[in-house]
Design a protein around this motif. Sequence first.
Motif, PDB file in Angstrom:
ATOM      1  N   LEU A  29       0.825  -1.207   0.000  1.00 49.83           N
ATOM      2  CA  LEU A  29       0.000   0.000   0.000  1.00 49.83           C
ATOM      3  C   LEU A  29       0.862   1.262   0.000  1.00 49.83           C
ATOM      4  CD1 LEU A  29      -2.840  -1.068   2.439  1.00 49.83           C
ATOM      5  CD2 LEU A  29      -3.083  -0.551  -0.005  1.00 49.83           C
ATOM      6  N   TRP A  80     -11.497  -2.961  -3.220  1.00 48.94           N
ATOM      7  CA  TRP A  80     -10.904  -2.098  -4.244  1.00 48.94           C
ATOM      8  C   TRP A  80     -11.712  -0.825  -4.451  1.00 48.94           C
ATOM      9  CZ3 TRP A  80      -7.780  -5.899  -3.533  1.00 48.94           C
ATOM     10  CH2 TRP A  80      -6.478  -5.792  -3.995  1.00 48.94           C
ATOM     11  N   LEU A  83     -10.361   1.209  -1.703  1.00 44.37           N
ATOM     12  CA  LEU A  83      -8.962   1.540  -1.973  1.00 44.37           C
ATOM     13  C   LEU A  83      -8.840   2.612  -3.052  1.00 44.37           C
ATOM     14  CD1 LEU A  83      -5.907   1.059  -1.703  1.00 44.37           C
ATOM     15  CD2 LEU A  83      -6.169  -0.842  -3.319  1.00 44.37           C
ATOM     16  N   ARG A  86     -10.086   6.020  -1.716  1.00 46.34           N
ATOM     17  CA  ARG A  86      -9.084   6.603  -0.798  1.00 46.34           C
ATOM     18  C   ARG A  86      -7.852   7.064  -1.568  1.00 46.34           C
ATOM     19  NH1 ARG A  86     -11.916   7.772   3.788  1.00 46.34           N
ATOM     20  NH2 ARG A  86     -12.952   5.898   4.487  1.00 46.34           N
ATOM     21  N   SER A  87      -7.494   6.342  -2.609  1.00 49.88           N
ATOM     22  CA  SER A  87      -6.362   6.730  -3.441  1.00 49.88           C
ATOM     23  C   SER A  87      -6.645   8.040  -4.174  1.00 49.88           C
ATOM     24  CB  SER A  87      -6.036   5.625  -4.447  1.00 49.88           C
ATOM     25  OG  SER A  87      -5.633   4.446  -3.793  1.00 49.88           O
TER      26      SER A  87
END
Length: 103
Positions: A29, A80, A83, A86-87
Amino acid sequence: MIKNPEDCVTMGDVRAGVDEVDELLVGLLARRFGYMAAAARIKTDKAQVRDEKRKAQVIGNAKRHARAAGVPVPAVEALWELLVERSISYEAQMFDSREDVSA
């Protein structure tokens, strides 16, 4: 020595394996978020940060990999989704802080 899942015979074995995998995941990560910081540095317009077509592609890739690995696809899809969102938030934050420095 950390055992493979199929070789675990105690909960201690299982927990040691989970802890090792978690450590590896956090390292991955960190690398992934490094790529988000690089994207924020490279992109010329904040509107480029959110790319729904790319988001769908990334989630689709993860689902395909999950299917091939025998991992529950709905769980991977949900992870995902979080993820990637948040990315995107992190990349936007990095983009904004880049602008703050150049101002």
